[in-house]
Design a protein around this motif. Structure first.
Motif, mmCIF file in Angstrom:
data_model
loop_
_atom_site.group_PDB
_atom_site.id
_atom_site.type_symbol
_atom_site.label_atom_id
_atom_site.label_comp_id
_atom_site.label_asym_id
_atom_site.label_seq_id
_atom_site.Cartn_x
_atom_site.Cartn_y
_atom_site.Cartn_z
ATOM 1 N N HIS A 392 0.825 -1.213 0.000
ATOM 2 C CA HIS A 392 0.000 0.000 0.000
ATOM 3 C C HIS A 392 0.861 1.265 0.000
ATOM 4 C CE1 HIS A 392 -3.899 -1.865 0.196
ATOM 5 N NE2 HIS A 392 -3.593 -2.561 1.289
ATOM 6 N N MET A 393 1.937 1.268 0.772
ATOM 7 C CA MET A 393 2.799 2.441 0.843
ATOM 8 C C MET A 393 3.491 2.699 -0.494
ATOM 9 S SD MET A 393 2.441 3.881 3.772
ATOM 10 C CE MET A 393 3.854 4.971 3.850
ATOM 11 N N ILE A 394 3.899 1.631 -1.165
ATOM 12 C CA ILE A 394 4.547 1.778 -2.477
ATOM 13 C C ILE A 394 3.548 2.309 -3.500
ATOM 14 C CG2 ILE A 394 5.545 0.469 -4.392
ATOM 15 C CD1 ILE A 394 6.879 -1.328 -2.231
ATOM 16 N N GLU A 395 2.329 1.778 -3.446
ATOM 17 C CA GLU A 395 1.277 2.250 -4.356
ATOM 18 C C GLU A 395 0.980 3.723 -4.097
ATOM 19 O OE1 GLU A 395 -3.429 1.284 -5.419
ATOM 20 O OE2 GLU A 395 -2.311 -0.027 -4.065
ATOM 21 N N LEU A 396 0.900 4.098 -2.821
ATOM 22 C CA LEU A 396 0.631 5.485 -2.457
ATOM 23 C C LEU A 396 1.743 6.418 -2.947
ATOM 24 C CD1 LEU A 396 -1.360 7.283 -0.816
ATOM 25 C CD2 LEU A 396 0.095 6.878 1.191
ATOM 26 N N ALA A 397 2.965 5.908 -2.933
ATOM 27 C CA ALA A 397 4.108 6.719 -3.359
ATOM 28 C C ALA A 397 4.161 6.898 -4.875
ATOM 29 C CB ALA A 397 5.406 6.087 -2.864
ATOM 30 N N GLY A 398 3.406 6.060 -5.584
ATOM 31 C CA GLY A 398 3.431 6.147 -7.047
ATOM 32 C C GLY A 398 4.206 5.032 -7.698
ATOM 33 N N GLY A 399 4.419 3.952 -6.961
ATOM 34 C CA GLY A 399 5.099 2.792 -7.537
ATOM 35 C C GLY A 399 6.506 2.605 -6.986
ATOM 36 N N THR A 402 9.323 5.097 -8.088
ATOM 37 C CA THR A 402 9.230 6.389 -7.396
ATOM 38 C C THR A 402 9.736 6.278 -5.969
ATOM 39 O OG1 THR A 402 7.307 6.988 -8.743
ATOM 40 C CG2 THR A 402 7.656 8.231 -6.716
ATOM 41 N N MET A 403 9.347 5.193 -5.288
ATOM 42 C CA MET A 403 9.815 5.031 -3.918
ATOM 43 C C MET A 403 11.335 4.828 -3.886
ATOM 44 S SD MET A 403 8.556 2.566 -0.797
ATOM 45 C CE MET A 403 7.134 3.591 -0.386
ATOM 46 N N PHE A 404 11.871 4.129 -4.881
ATOM 47 C CA PHE A 404 13.314 3.930 -4.937
ATOM 48 C C PHE A 404 14.041 5.275 -5.085
ATOM 49 C CE2 PHE A 404 17.244 2.899 -7.349
ATOM 50 C CZ PHE A 404 17.863 2.140 -6.373
ATOM 51 N N TYR A 425 10.294 -1.159 3.121
ATOM 52 C CA TYR A 425 9.099 -1.352 2.286
ATOM 53 C C TYR A 425 9.488 -2.044 0.973
ATOM 54 C CZ TYR A 425 6.481 1.888 5.302
ATOM 55 O OH TYR A 425 5.858 2.499 6.372
ATOM 56 N N LEU A 426 10.507 -1.552 0.328
ATOM 57 C CA LEU A 426 10.927 -2.106 -0.968
ATOM 58 C C LEU A 426 11.450 -3.528 -0.825
ATOM 59 C CD1 LEU A 426 12.659 1.054 -2.470
ATOM 60 C CD2 LEU A 426 10.557 -0.038 -3.312
ATOM 61 N N LEU A 427 12.137 -3.815 0.260
ATOM 62 C CA LEU A 427 12.659 -5.167 0.469
ATOM 63 C C LEU A 427 11.540 -6.182 0.679
ATOM 64 C CD1 LEU A 427 15.763 -4.352 2.705
ATOM 65 C CD2 LEU A 427 15.781 -5.270 0.366
ATOM 66 N N GLN A 428 10.377 -5.717 1.139
ATOM 67 C CA GLN A 428 9.236 -6.613 1.299
ATOM 68 C C GLN A 428 8.728 -7.115 -0.057
ATOM 69 O OE1 GLN A 428 7.424 -7.989 3.851
ATOM 70 N NE2 GLN A 428 8.947 -7.268 5.317
#
Length: 473
Positions: A392-399, A402-404, A425-428
Motif C-alpha cells: 500500500h505504501m509503495i502504491e501510495l508513493a506512485g510505484g 518512485t519510492m526507490f 518497504y521495498l525489500l518486502q
C-alpha cells in the motif's frame, strides 16, 4: 637489574613505579577529555568530518585505560583489564574480592597484580550480580580453596540468557550490541567497557556462590565489617556493598558513567526502572567517600559521589514518572517516547551522556511492561502485515521506481531513518533487492557514524556487515 638493600627500599621503589603509571594514565585521560570538550572533529577514512558524537564516544575510552587504582590503603580497583571492574579489599586476616571479570585469562592477570600488592589469602568473593562479565574469572582469585565464602543474592543468575528458551536469538543480538564480530577498524568502545576484551577462556573460571542472602546481610570478612543490600536495577539479582569503616561503596552495575541501560537492545527481562532509581536513592544517603562502579573508573570525594548518585537517581525516576504520566493521559507508545525528556540540567551532566543507555529505549520498556504490546490505539489491534503495508505504501508513493528515487533522495539529504523505513518497504516486495540492500547498508553505516550510543552504533554496523555477507552469497 637494580638490587635493593632491603624490603623497605624495594617497597618504596614499587610504590614510585605504581605512582608513575597512575600519573601517566591520568595525563592520557586528561588529554582525551580535553579534546572531547573542545569538540575538535577529525576526518574519517572517507575524508568526511567526524561527527561530534563520535568524538565524545572516543573520549569515553579514557575510562577504560588498564590500571590498578589505589583508592585508599585497603581498596584497589582493576579497571580496563576486561569488560568490567574487579576490586580487592585488604583486611587484617586476608582480602575480599568484589566481582571477578569475564575471561579467566584476564582475571589471572588481575589476580597476579593484586597479589603483588597483598599476599594475604582470599577470604571471600562477592558477586554484585550474575552477568558473565562479573563472574567468569572467579577461580583465578580463589584457586582451589574450598573455604572461601562466595556470596550473592537469592535468585542469582535466574534471568540470564543461557536459561532462556530464546537463547539463540539473544546470543546473536548480544554479539551485535557489543560489536563482537566487527573488524578492529570499526571498534571504538562499548560505552561502559573497552571495545575489545579478552576471549581467553571466557566464563571458564565461574564458581557457584555458597552463601546467599535475601534482603540484607551484615558480615565480618577478613576482619572488616561489610553490609550487603539487595538493590534491584540492571538485574533482579543486583546488590550493593557498603564498607562503613572505609566509607567505600560498590554499586555493581546500578551505576556507571553513562545514562543507565534501562533496556538492553540485545533483549532482556524487564529491568525494574522504579526500583533502580530507588536503589540509587538509597545509596546516596550513605556518607560515601569512595564509589566503585561495576564499569568505568571509581569516584573519590563525598560531594562528587553524592552529586553523581543524586543526579543518576533523579534522571531514572524522572524517565519513569514522565512515562507513567503520559500513559495515564492516554498517550500511545510512540507519543510517549516523543514526550519524555530529561531536563537540560540533567542532559548536561557528564555521567548521564547516552554512551550506553538511551532514554527512548527506557520509555519503551516501561510502557510495554505495564500494558503490553497494545498501545491503546484501536488501529493497532489488527494491523496490516508487513508485506500488505509495504504494498500500500509503495502504491501510495506512485510505484516502486518512485519510492526507490525517494530512498536515494533520503540518503543524499541525510534523512537516514526515513531511508531505512523506505528500504524496508521495498525489500518486502523484492524490488531490486541487491541494490536496495546496498543502500540500506549505507544508511546503517551513516547512522552509526552519528551515534554517541555505543550499543546502537555497534548494532547498526554489525547488521550492515551481515547484510553485506548475504549479498555476496
Amino acid at each position: 637489574m637494580r638490587k635493593y638493600k632491603n624490603q623497605k627500599e624495594l617497597k618504596k621503589a614499587s610504590e614510585a613505579k605504581r605512582y608513575q603509571l597512575t600519573r601517566g594514565s591520568i595525563l592520557l585521560f586528561a588529554i582525551i577529555l580535553l579534546q572531547a570538550c573542545q569538540n575538535l572533529p577529525e576526518e574519517n577514512t572517507n575524508g568526511e568530518q567526524e561527527h561530534p558524537n563520535i568524538t565524545k564516544l572516543k573520549a569515553q575510552s579514557a575510562e577504560f585505560i588498564p590500571e590498578i587504582i589505589k583508592l585508599n590503603e585497603k581498596v584497589y580497583v582493576a579497571v580496563g583489564y576486561d569488560g568490567s571492574n574487579a576490586s580487592m579489599v585488604i583486611g587484617e586476616q586476608g582480602v575480599v574480592i568484589i566481582d571477578a571479570l569475564r575471561a579467566l585469562g584476564a582475571a589471572e592477570k588481575v589476580a597476579e597484580e593484586f597479589r603483588k600488592i597483598s599476599s594475604k589469602p582470599v577470604k571471600a568473593l562477592i558477586y554484585t550480580h550474575g552477568h558473565l562479565d562479573h563472574t567468569g574469572g572467579t577461580s583465578a582469585f580463589v584457586g582451589d580453596n574450598k573455604n572461601v565464602k562466595i556470596i550473592a543474592r537469592e535468585g542469582f543468575k535466574d534471568e540470564l540468557e543461557e536459561r532462556s528458551p530464546v537463547e539463540p536469538i539473544l546470543k546473536r543480538r548480544n554479539a551485535r550490541q557489543f560489536g563482537r564480530d566487527l573488524p578492529a577498524k570499526d571498534i571504538i568502545n562499548r560505552g561502559v567497557a573497552p571495545g575489545i576484551t579478552s576471549t581467553d577462556r571466557a566464563g571458564k573460571g565461574y564458581i557457584e556462590p555458597n552463601t546467599l542472602f535475601k534482603e540484607a546481610m551484615s558480615v565480618t570478612l577478613a576482619g572488616l565489617d561489610f553490609e550487603l543490600h539487595a538493590a534491584d536495577g540492571e538485574t533482579n539479582d543486583e546488590l550493593f556493598v557498603w564498607i562503613p569503616g572505609l566509607k567505600t561503596l560498590f554499586t555493581g552495575d546500578n551505576y556507571y558513567k553513562s545514562f543507565p541501560n534501562l533496556y538492553a537492545i540485545r533483549g532482556s527481562q524487564y529491568r525494574d526502572v522504579k526500583a533502580w532509581g530507588e536503589s540509587i536513592q538509597k545509596m546516596s544517603t550513605y556518607h560515601v567517600e569512595y564509589l566503585v562502579p561495576g564499569h568505568t573508573r571509581p569516584l573519590t570525594g563525598k560531594s562528587i559521589v553524592h552529586r553523581n548518585l543524586k543526579n543518576y537517581a533523579t534522571a531514572i525516576l524522572s524517565v519513569y514518572q514522565q512515562t507513567i504520566d503520559a500513559m495515564n493521559e492516554g498517550y500511545t507508545l510512540q507519543q510517549t517516547v516523543d514526550k519524555v525528556r530529561l531536563s537540560d540540567s540533567l542532559l548536561s551532566q557528564p555521567n548521564l551522556q547516552e554512551f550506553y543507555g538511551s532514554v527512548p529505549w527506557g520509555v519503551r520498556s516501561i510502557f510495554l511492561h505495564y500494558v503490553g504490546w497494545f498501545d491503546g490505539n484501536p488501529t493497532n489491534l489488527y494491523p496490516l502485515s508487513s508485506s500488505q503495508l509495504a504494498t500500500h505504501m509503495i502504491e501510495l508513493a506512485g510505484g516502486e521506481e518512485t519510492m526507490f528515487k525517494q530512498l536515494n533522495k533520503a540518503f543524499t539529504e541525510g534523512e537516514y531513518q526515513w531511508g531505512l523505513q523506505l528500504a524496508d518497504y521495498l525489500l518486502q516486495t523484492d524490488y531490486k533487492k541487491s541494490t536496495v540492500t546496498e543502500v540500506k547498508i549505507k544508511l546503517l553505516r551513516a547512522l552509526a557514524a552519528q551515534q554517541i550510543n555505543a550499543p546502537a552504533r555497534n548494532y547498526y554496523l554489525s547488521y550492515s556487515y551481515e547484510l553485506e555477507k548475504n549479498i555476496e552469497l
